[in-house]
Design a protein around this motif. Sequence first.
Motif, PDB file in Angstrom:
ATOM      1  N   GLU A  19     -45.537   0.205  39.073  1.00  0.00           N
ATOM      2  CA  GLU A  19     -45.519   0.427  37.621  1.00  0.00           C
ATOM      3  C   GLU A  19     -46.923   0.556  37.045  1.00  0.00           C
ATOM      4  O   GLU A  19     -47.093   0.641  35.839  1.00  0.00           O
ATOM      5  CB  GLU A  19     -44.764  -0.716  36.923  1.00  0.00           C
ATOM      6  N   ASP A  20     -47.944   0.514  37.906  1.00  0.00           N
ATOM      7  CA  ASP A  20     -49.329   0.708  37.451  1.00  0.00           C
ATOM      8  C   ASP A  20     -49.666   2.199  37.464  1.00  0.00           C
ATOM      9  O   ASP A  20     -49.125   2.950  38.282  1.00  0.00           O
ATOM     10  CB  ASP A  20     -50.322   0.011  38.398  1.00  0.00           C
ATOM     11  N   HIS A  21     -50.548   2.598  36.589  1.00  0.00           N
ATOM     12  CA  HIS A  21     -51.132   3.935  36.648  1.00  0.00           C
ATOM     13  C   HIS A  21     -52.639   3.818  36.427  1.00  0.00           C
ATOM     14  O   HIS A  21     -53.105   2.899  35.748  1.00  0.00           O
ATOM     15  CB  HIS A  21     -50.534   4.865  35.588  1.00  0.00           C
ATOM     16  N   ALA A  34     -53.452   1.107  33.581  1.00  0.00           N
ATOM     17  CA  ALA A  34     -52.335   0.629  32.767  1.00  0.00           C
ATOM     18  C   ALA A  34     -51.312  -0.031  33.686  1.00  0.00           C
ATOM     19  O   ALA A  34     -51.058   0.447  34.797  1.00  0.00           O
ATOM     20  CB  ALA A  34     -51.686   1.792  32.011  1.00  0.00           C
ATOM     21  N   ASP A  35     -50.747  -1.127  33.238  1.00  0.00           N
ATOM     22  CA  ASP A  35     -49.803  -1.942  34.026  1.00  0.00           C
ATOM     23  C   ASP A  35     -48.512  -2.036  33.217  1.00  0.00           C
ATOM     24  O   ASP A  35     -48.441  -2.770  32.237  1.00  0.00           O
ATOM     25  CB  ASP A  35     -50.443  -3.316  34.263  1.00  0.00           C
ATOM     26  N   GLY A  36     -47.509  -1.274  33.636  1.00  0.00           N
ATOM     27  CA  GLY A  36     -46.293  -1.158  32.846  1.00  0.00           C
ATOM     28  C   GLY A  36     -45.287  -2.257  33.120  1.00  0.00           C
ATOM     29  O   GLY A  36     -45.312  -2.915  34.156  1.00  0.00           O
ATOM     30  N   SER A 194     -55.700  -4.270  37.466  1.00  0.00           N
ATOM     31  CA  SER A 194     -54.484  -4.903  36.958  1.00  0.00           C
ATOM     32  C   SER A 194     -54.407  -6.328  37.499  1.00  0.00           C
ATOM     33  O   SER A 194     -55.160  -6.717  38.407  1.00  0.00           O
ATOM     34  CB  SER A 194     -53.243  -4.100  37.351  1.00  0.00           C
ATOM     35  N   ASP A 195     -53.481  -7.117  36.949  1.00  0.00           N
ATOM     36  CA  ASP A 195     -53.401  -8.527  37.350  1.00  0.00           C
ATOM     37  C   ASP A 195     -52.893  -8.696  38.783  1.00  0.00           C
ATOM     38  O   ASP A 195     -53.017  -9.776  39.356  1.00  0.00           O
ATOM     39  CB  ASP A 195     -52.560  -9.349  36.362  1.00  0.00           C
ATOM     40  N   GLY A 196     -52.334  -7.638  39.368  1.00  0.00           N
ATOM     41  CA  GLY A 196     -51.961  -7.703  40.780  1.00  0.00           C
ATOM     42  C   GLY A 196     -53.173  -7.904  41.677  1.00  0.00           C
ATOM     43  O   GLY A 196     -53.043  -8.415  42.797  1.00  0.00           O
ATOM     44  N   LEU A 197     -54.357  -7.523  41.205  1.00  0.00           N
ATOM     45  CA  LEU A 197     -55.591  -7.844  41.932  1.00  0.00           C
ATOM     46  C   LEU A 197     -56.085  -9.244  41.556  1.00  0.00           C
ATOM     47  O   LEU A 197     -56.332 -10.071  42.437  1.00  0.00           O
ATOM     48  CB  LEU A 197     -56.685  -6.812  41.635  1.00  0.00           C
ATOM     49  N   LYS A 233     -48.058  -9.724  45.803  1.00  0.00           N
ATOM     50  CA  LYS A 233     -46.845 -10.044  45.034  1.00  0.00           C
ATOM     51  C   LYS A 233     -46.576  -9.071  43.902  1.00  0.00           C
ATOM     52  O   LYS A 233     -45.482  -9.057  43.361  1.00  0.00           O
ATOM     53  CB  LYS A 233     -46.966 -11.466  44.475  1.00  0.00           C
ATOM     54  N   ASP A 234     -47.583  -8.296  43.524  1.00  0.00           N
ATOM     55  CA  ASP A 234     -47.446  -7.399  42.373  1.00  0.00           C
ATOM     56  C   ASP A 234     -48.107  -6.073  42.749  1.00  0.00           C
ATOM     57  O   ASP A 234     -48.778  -5.984  43.782  1.00  0.00           O
ATOM     58  CB  ASP A 234     -48.151  -8.054  41.167  1.00  0.00           C
ATOM     59  N   ASN A 235     -47.911  -5.072  41.930  1.00  0.00           N
ATOM     60  CA  ASN A 235     -48.637  -3.814  42.114  1.00  0.00           C
ATOM     61  C   ASN A 235     -50.130  -4.090  41.925  1.00  0.00           C
ATOM     62  O   ASN A 235     -50.516  -4.904  41.088  1.00  0.00           O
ATOM     63  CB  ASN A 235     -48.196  -2.774  41.076  1.00  0.00           C
TER      64      ASN A 235
HETATM   65 CA    CA Z   1     -48.926  -6.433  37.010  1.00  0.00          CA
END
Ligand code: CA
Length: 246
Positions: A19-21, A34-36, A194-197, A233-235
């Motif tokens: 969901e990230d772009h 952007a993190d959707g 994004s917060d996935g990092l 755990k996340d994109n």
């Molecule tokens: Ca995220």
Amino acid sequence: MKVRAAGLTDVGKVRAHNEDHLALVDEMGLFMVADGMGGQLAGEVASHLAVETICQVLAVAESPPEEDEATTADRLVTAIRTANRAIFEAGQNNPDWCNMGTTVVVAKIDDDQLTVAHVGDSRIYLLRARTITQLTDDHSLVAEQQRLGLLTREEAATSRMKNVITRALGAHPQVVVDVARHGLLTGDRIVLCSDGLTNMVTDDEIQLVAANHEDPAEACARLVGMANQRGGKDNITVILVVVAGE
Ligand code: CA
């Protein structure tokens, strides 16, 4: 300033969709992540719409008429507000997208000036002289409680409420955008992510990896690899911009 930049986005190890772009428009000195969020495919729609709309609005604003005195900061805010409206209206017009939203972080480099604008908990960091400084305040519940002194940094990092964001594009017809300008020096590095990092890799590790790779693409691959090794755990999305000088 000449810059070298690379970016990478990855679905991670757990999620079914990314969901990230991200966008890198080198000729405009424009970079964004952007993190959707939202059910079904809505998160992907929201983050894609954010990035596309902001690119389009800024591309038109790149060659303003002579009398247009709007600053870069004004243009970034206008572009982000336009994206907010587009996402909000798309959500209103399609039941599948009614709860969609997205974060966005935008960095625009003009000569030796960096303008950053953001909504949500994606981040922009400035790395200079072996130190890393977060240029964006997370618009999240735990970050706001931390700023008020109600939570420690450690409590915020481990809170179950960590994913609750307090500002997003698409949630309301209007949005407040944070914007700031910073001077750049040769050798500076700028990270957008994004917060996935940032939930998987510490600020100090980001600083070390970015500083130790001359090739920004290698640094991005290493950072995404670290986040995936720790569970992904996340994109995961990261852009690294190296300010290479005149
Ligand atoms: Ca995220």
